[in-house]
Enzyme design. Sequence first.
Site, PDB file in Angstrom:
ATOM      1  N   HIS A   1      -8.227   6.480  -6.577  1.00  0.00           N
ATOM      2  CA  HIS A   1      -7.900   6.648  -7.998  1.00  0.00           C
ATOM      3  C   HIS A   1      -9.144   6.777  -8.873  1.00  0.00           C
ATOM      4  O   HIS A   1      -9.073   6.519 -10.076  1.00  0.00           O
ATOM      5  CB  HIS A   1      -7.015   5.484  -8.475  1.00  0.00           C
ATOM      6  CG  HIS A   1      -5.625   5.530  -7.911  1.00  0.00           C
ATOM      7  ND1 HIS A   1      -4.766   4.454  -7.921  1.00  0.00           N
ATOM      8  CD2 HIS A   1      -4.934   6.550  -7.318  1.00  0.00           C
ATOM      9  CE1 HIS A   1      -3.615   4.801  -7.347  1.00  0.00           C
ATOM     10  NE2 HIS A   1      -3.694   6.058  -6.979  1.00  0.00           N
TER      11      HIS A   1
ATOM     12  N   THR B   1      -1.368  -4.824  -2.987  1.00  0.00           N
ATOM     13  CA  THR B   1      -0.780  -3.713  -3.752  1.00  0.00           C
ATOM     14  C   THR B   1       0.734  -3.860  -3.800  1.00  0.00           C
ATOM     15  O   THR B   1       1.347  -4.288  -2.828  1.00  0.00           O
ATOM     16  CB  THR B   1      -1.174  -2.329  -3.194  1.00  0.00           C
ATOM     17  OG1 THR B   1      -0.555  -1.320  -3.995  1.00  0.00           O
ATOM     18  CG2 THR B   1      -0.772  -2.123  -1.751  1.00  0.00           C
TER      19      THR B   1
ATOM     20  N   GLN C   1      -7.306   1.716  -4.116  1.00  0.00           N
ATOM     21  CA  GLN C   1      -6.709   2.260  -5.345  1.00  0.00           C
ATOM     22  C   GLN C   1      -7.459   1.723  -6.549  1.00  0.00           C
ATOM     23  O   GLN C   1      -7.192   2.138  -7.670  1.00  0.00           O
ATOM     24  CB  GLN C   1      -5.243   1.822  -5.447  1.00  0.00           C
ATOM     25  CG  GLN C   1      -4.369   2.335  -4.327  1.00  0.00           C
ATOM     26  CD  GLN C   1      -3.012   1.633  -4.366  1.00  0.00           C
ATOM     27  OE1 GLN C   1      -2.119   2.046  -5.084  1.00  0.00           O
ATOM     28  NE2 GLN C   1      -2.865   0.577  -3.606  1.00  0.00           N
TER      29      GLN C   1
ATOM     30  N   ASP D   1     -12.479  -0.612  -9.939  1.00  0.00           N
ATOM     31  CA  ASP D   1     -13.403  -1.622 -10.488  1.00  0.00           C
ATOM     32  C   ASP D   1     -14.791  -1.638  -9.869  1.00  0.00           C
ATOM     33  O   ASP D   1     -15.725  -2.226 -10.431  1.00  0.00           O
ATOM     34  CB  ASP D   1     -12.759  -3.023 -10.431  1.00  0.00           C
ATOM     35  CG  ASP D   1     -12.322  -3.449  -9.023  1.00  0.00           C
ATOM     36  OD1 ASP D   1     -12.929  -3.006  -8.032  1.00  0.00           O
ATOM     37  OD2 ASP D   1     -11.364  -4.261  -8.931  1.00  0.00           O
TER      38      ASP D   1
ATOM     39  N   CYS E   1     -22.984  19.922 -19.958  1.00  0.00           N
ATOM     40  CA  CYS E   1     -22.398  20.947 -20.850  1.00  0.00           C
ATOM     41  C   CYS E   1     -22.363  20.497 -22.309  1.00  0.00           C
ATOM     42  O   CYS E   1     -21.862  21.229 -23.159  1.00  0.00           O
ATOM     43  CB  CYS E   1     -20.979  21.280 -20.417  1.00  0.00           C
ATOM     44  SG  CYS E   1     -20.814  21.760 -18.700  1.00  0.00           S
TER      45      CYS E   1
ATOM     46  N   TYR F   1     -10.723   1.506 -21.684  1.00  0.00           N
ATOM     47  CA  TYR F   1     -11.559   1.556 -20.480  1.00  0.00           C
ATOM     48  C   TYR F   1     -12.866   0.782 -20.660  1.00  0.00           C
ATOM     49  O   TYR F   1     -13.342   0.133 -19.725  1.00  0.00           O
ATOM     50  CB  TYR F   1     -11.804   3.005 -20.036  1.00  0.00           C
ATOM     51  CG  TYR F   1     -10.606   3.535 -19.280  1.00  0.00           C
ATOM     52  CD1 TYR F   1     -10.381   3.156 -17.962  1.00  0.00           C
ATOM     53  CD2 TYR F   1      -9.657   4.336 -19.900  1.00  0.00           C
ATOM     54  CE1 TYR F   1      -9.256   3.587 -17.273  1.00  0.00           C
ATOM     55  CE2 TYR F   1      -8.527   4.770 -19.229  1.00  0.00           C
ATOM     56  CZ  TYR F   1      -8.334   4.390 -17.908  1.00  0.00           C
ATOM     57  OH  TYR F   1      -7.216   4.798 -17.226  1.00  0.00           O
TER      58      TYR F   1
HETATM   59  P1  OAD Z   1      -0.171  -3.832  -9.055  1.00  0.00           P
HETATM   60  O1  OAD Z   1      -0.555  -4.558 -10.301  1.00  0.00           O
HETATM   61  O2  OAD Z   1       1.021  -2.931  -9.075  1.00  0.00           O
HETATM   62  O3  OAD Z   1       0.123  -4.888  -7.895  1.00  0.00           O
HETATM   63  C1  OAD Z   1      -0.771  -5.929  -7.602  1.00  0.00           C
HETATM   64  C2  OAD Z   1      -0.263  -6.633  -6.373  1.00  0.00           C
HETATM   65  O4  OAD Z   1      -1.214  -7.626  -6.033  1.00  0.00           O
HETATM   66  C3  OAD Z   1       1.081  -7.337  -6.543  1.00  0.00           C
HETATM   67  O5  OAD Z   1       1.940  -6.982  -5.459  1.00  0.00           O
HETATM   68  C4  OAD Z   1       0.719  -8.819  -6.477  1.00  0.00           C
HETATM   69  O6  OAD Z   1       1.729  -9.601  -5.839  1.00  0.00           O
HETATM   70  C5  OAD Z   1      -0.527  -8.777  -5.617  1.00  0.00           C
HETATM   71  N1  OAD Z   1      -1.435  -9.934  -5.795  1.00  0.00           N
HETATM   72  C6  OAD Z   1      -1.619 -10.709  -6.890  1.00  0.00           C
HETATM   73  N2  OAD Z   1      -2.548 -11.662  -6.649  1.00  0.00           N
HETATM   74  C7  OAD Z   1      -2.977 -11.457  -5.380  1.00  0.00           C
HETATM   75  C8  OAD Z   1      -3.934 -12.099  -4.554  1.00  0.00           C
HETATM   76  N3  OAD Z   1      -4.665 -13.143  -4.979  1.00  0.00           N
HETATM   77  N4  OAD Z   1      -4.122 -11.634  -3.293  1.00  0.00           N
HETATM   78  C9  OAD Z   1      -3.392 -10.578  -2.840  1.00  0.00           C
HETATM   79  N5  OAD Z   1      -2.479  -9.933  -3.572  1.00  0.00           N
HETATM   80  C10 OAD Z   1      -2.271 -10.363  -4.830  1.00  0.00           C
HETATM   81  O7  OAD Z   1      -1.474  -3.077  -8.554  1.00  0.00           O
HETATM   82  P2  OAD Z   1      -1.608  -1.840  -7.551  1.00  0.00           P
HETATM   83  O8  OAD Z   1      -0.568  -1.883  -6.484  1.00  0.00           O
HETATM   84  O9  OAD Z   1      -3.018  -1.763  -7.140  1.00  0.00           O
HETATM   85  O10 OAD Z   1      -3.252   3.459 -10.616  1.00  0.00           O
HETATM   86  O11 OAD Z   1      -1.286  -0.635  -8.516  1.00  0.00           O
HETATM   87  C11 OAD Z   1      -1.340   0.668  -8.001  1.00  0.00           C
HETATM   88  C12 OAD Z   1      -1.835   1.608  -9.063  1.00  0.00           C
HETATM   89  O12 OAD Z   1      -1.014   1.472 -10.230  1.00  0.00           O
HETATM   90  C13 OAD Z   1      -3.225   1.335  -9.578  1.00  0.00           C
HETATM   91  O13 OAD Z   1      -4.242   1.853  -8.762  1.00  0.00           O
HETATM   92  C14 OAD Z   1      -3.212   2.038 -10.897  1.00  0.00           C
HETATM   93  C15 OAD Z   1      -1.836   1.674 -11.401  1.00  0.00           C
HETATM   94  O14 OAD Z   1      -1.247   2.663 -12.120  1.00  0.00           O
HETATM   95  C16 OAD Z   1      -4.035   4.241 -11.367  1.00  0.00           C
HETATM   96  O15 OAD Z   1      -4.787   3.817 -12.199  1.00  0.00           O
HETATM   97  C17 OAD Z   1      -3.874   5.692 -11.056  1.00  0.00           C
END
Ligand code: OAD
Length: 242
Positions: free
Chosen positions: A121, A190, A103, A106, A152, A70
Amino acid sequence: MADSPTAPSLAAAVLRASRRLVILTGAGISAESGVPTFRGAGGYWRNRSFMELATPEAFAADPRLVWDWYLERRRTVRACEPNAAHRAIAAWSQLGRGTLITQNVDGLHERAGTSAVVRFHGSLWHNRCGECREERLVADLEYPELPRSPCCHAPERPGVVWFGEAIPSEAVKSTELAVAGADAVLVIGTSGAVYPAAGIVAAVRSSGAKAIEVNPEDTSLEVDVALRMPAAEAVPRILPSR
Ligand code: OAD
């Protein structure tokens, strides 16, 4: 589903007309800022997948390892700037015509100037007390000693949601309210692989509202208009700022 040269103007018309829009963002919106996505090459660290590191079990077994991951993410994000998509959402948020749910942990939406962000998240920039669960905003990039809470004096953990954990109740409440009144949903960057966040699009759409997606890749999300473009290019084109 429309994915055609006319898709941007169709999306812009829906978003211009919307008065209660839900925007859902994922890691892809920060990709052009230089923040690695999860399900791409950036999802590995020291040969471990993020799914092995982002769990309560991983933290219990080796808090130093998980904290180091992290902290490295904090240093990466610290060196990145919000991009044109974050800025377009910040300008739209001033209109008071909807809710941003992210989600992402950052903090780039906040740095771009969106004040009311529903953090589904949690946050990379918060530490949580292991005893009373109180959270504090921090800017720390190194921990020579693992952090302890001022309240604490207990060990702290990152203020993020890990696999198998519940979504923060405030975020759930805000999301339910936003979804119940929504007249459109815009989902950006996403993969739609992680629930319950991925269910937000279907929930809004089930009331007849239109769903618009911005993602250069195909996903399994069901939407009405898909813009297969990067976020920093598409979002400023389609989202109203006045
Ligand atoms: P992912 O890494 O699963 O997906 C990222 C998405 O962004 C993909 O579908 C890519 O095609 C898309 N992408 C890449 N470049 C892009 C751009 N320039 N513009 C638009 N889209 C683009 O990430 P998340 O869906 O956010 O959870 O993942 C969901 C959750 O999974 C996260 O919040 C995290 C992880 O586990 C926790 O930490 C609880």
